[in-house]
Design a protein around this motif. Structure first.
Motif, PDB file in Angstrom:
ATOM      1  N   LYS A 113      28.912   8.761  -9.936  1.00  0.00           N
ATOM      2  CA  LYS A 113      28.755   7.310 -10.870  1.00  0.00           C
ATOM      3  C   LYS A 113      30.272   6.949 -10.816  1.00  0.00           C
ATOM      4  CE  LYS A 113      24.203   7.737 -12.527  1.00  0.00           C
ATOM      5  NZ  LYS A 113      23.550   8.140 -13.968  1.00  0.00           N
ATOM      6  N   GLU A 114      31.046   7.853 -11.389  1.00  0.00           N
ATOM      7  CA  GLU A 114      32.308   7.424 -11.656  1.00  0.00           C
ATOM      8  C   GLU A 114      33.131   7.040 -10.296  1.00  0.00           C
ATOM      9  OE1 GLU A 114      35.909   6.399 -13.741  1.00  0.00           O
ATOM     10  OE2 GLU A 114      33.520   7.013 -14.447  1.00  0.00           O
ATOM     11  N   LEU A 115      32.782   7.550  -8.920  1.00  0.00           N
ATOM     12  CA  LEU A 115      33.648   7.317  -7.683  1.00  0.00           C
ATOM     13  C   LEU A 115      32.877   6.079  -7.386  1.00  0.00           C
ATOM     14  CD1 LEU A 115      35.149   8.215  -5.605  1.00  0.00           C
ATOM     15  CD2 LEU A 115      33.228   9.578  -4.565  1.00  0.00           C
ATOM     16  N   ILE A 116      31.662   5.920  -7.649  1.00  0.00           N
ATOM     17  CA  ILE A 116      31.158   4.532  -7.166  1.00  0.00           C
ATOM     18  C   ILE A 116      31.854   3.325  -8.100  1.00  0.00           C
ATOM     19  CG2 ILE A 116      29.023   3.352  -7.188  1.00  0.00           C
ATOM     20  CD1 ILE A 116      27.722   5.680  -6.453  1.00  0.00           C
ATOM     21  N   SER A 117      32.052   3.766  -9.355  1.00  0.00           N
ATOM     22  CA  SER A 117      32.629   2.688 -10.071  1.00  0.00           C
ATOM     23  C   SER A 117      34.080   2.210  -9.928  1.00  0.00           C
ATOM     24  CB  SER A 117      32.663   3.234 -11.697  1.00  0.00           C
ATOM     25  OG  SER A 117      33.350   2.089 -12.554  1.00  0.00           O
ATOM     26  N   VAL A 118      34.737   3.348  -9.293  1.00  0.00           N
ATOM     27  CA  VAL A 118      36.172   3.208  -8.895  1.00  0.00           C
ATOM     28  C   VAL A 118      36.002   2.555  -7.719  1.00  0.00           C
ATOM     29  CG1 VAL A 118      38.171   4.475  -8.096  1.00  0.00           C
ATOM     30  CG2 VAL A 118      37.184   5.185 -10.034  1.00  0.00           C
ATOM     31  N   PHE A 119      35.244   2.710  -6.803  1.00  0.00           N
ATOM     32  CA  PHE A 119      35.312   2.035  -5.528  1.00  0.00           C
ATOM     33  C   PHE A 119      34.858   0.342  -5.537  1.00  0.00           C
ATOM     34  CE2 PHE A 119      33.594   5.199  -2.272  1.00  0.00           C
ATOM     35  CZ  PHE A 119      34.890   5.869  -2.487  1.00  0.00           C
ATOM     36  N   LYS A 120      33.910   0.143  -6.849  1.00  0.00           N
ATOM     37  CA  LYS A 120      33.506  -1.380  -7.172  1.00  0.00           C
ATOM     38  C   LYS A 120      34.799  -1.873  -7.518  1.00  0.00           C
ATOM     39  CE  LYS A 120      28.837  -1.800  -6.607  1.00  0.00           C
ATOM     40  NZ  LYS A 120      28.807  -2.149  -5.534  1.00  0.00           N
ATOM     41  N   LYS A 121      35.405  -1.166  -8.388  1.00  0.00           N
ATOM     42  CA  LYS A 121      36.574  -1.964  -9.113  1.00  0.00           C
ATOM     43  C   LYS A 121      37.790  -2.165  -8.223  1.00  0.00           C
ATOM     44  CE  LYS A 121      40.322  -0.298 -12.404  1.00  0.00           C
ATOM     45  NZ  LYS A 121      40.847   0.803 -13.121  1.00  0.00           N
ATOM     46  N   HIS A 122      37.888  -1.465  -7.043  1.00  0.00           N
ATOM     47  CA  HIS A 122      38.646  -1.752  -6.168  1.00  0.00           C
ATOM     48  C   HIS A 122      38.244  -2.708  -4.827  1.00  0.00           C
ATOM     49  CE1 HIS A 122      42.011   0.380  -7.949  1.00  0.00           C
ATOM     50  NE2 HIS A 122      41.353   1.187  -8.289  1.00  0.00           N
TER      51      HIS A 122
END
Length: 183
Positions: free
Chosen positions: A112-121
């Motif tokens: 979930k954190e990795l997906i959140s970082v992806f979305k942020k960028h």
């Protein structure tokens, strides 16, 4: 005699007063040469101004592209990490879920954190579904097979998700595609 003036008299005014005007051909040529030089300098100035504006626009575009797409190599290198975490979550059997609950919860939170970082960028997944139409702009056909009750060009299996970085394809989704069913 003429009155005192702050401004110089024009040629017409001088001629009207009856003063003799001696046009020096060399002076006339110098004035024409200076006018030509002025026009050339004005042209060079306008070109330099246009070049400076084009350079400003180009550098602004380059800055925007570097900001949006500069991390694409790092993002591409992180995609296998995403794939492996997804496989780890999908491969755990129901019997193992109770025994490895804490581990699986940690992997899920990390995912979930990795997906959140992806979305942020600006990295968004391309998640095709079985039965969707194959799009060569977004999908990479890994194999083609005749499958009954499907149409040619339908996705029959999804191996890995694809990803977009803003409006650019970072990685196509890897899929299996139906060919024309054998009769």
């Amino acid at each position: 005699m003429s009155e005192e003036r702050d401004e110089p008299m024009s040629l017409d005014e001088l001629a009207a007063e009856g003063d003799e005007i001696d046009f020096d051909a060399q002076a006339f040529e110098e004035v024409e040469a200076l006018k030509a030089e002025r026009d050339e300098m004005r042209d060079k100035f306008m070109r330099a101004l246009a070049d400076a504006e084009n350079m400003r626009k180009r550098s602004e575009r380059d800055r925007r592209e570097a900001e949006n797409y500069g991390g694409s190599k790092l993002a591409r290198d992180l995609l296998p990490v995403y794939d492996n975490m997804r496989r780890a979550l999908q491969s755990s059997a129901d019997a193992e879920k109770d025994a490895n609950a804490a581990l699986l919860e940690g992997v899920e939170l990390t995912m979930k954190e990795l997906i959140s970082v992806f979305k942020k960028h600006g990295i968004d997944p391309i998640v095709p579904e079985v039965g969707d139409k194959f799009d060569p702009q977004l999908h990479q056909a890994m194999f083609e097979a005749p499958v009954p009750s499907t149409k040619a060009g339908e996705i029959i299996q999804v191996m890995t998700e694809g990803f977009m970085l803003h409006d650019r394809l970072l990685r196509p989704a890897q899929v299996g595609v139906s060919s024309t069913p054998a009769s």
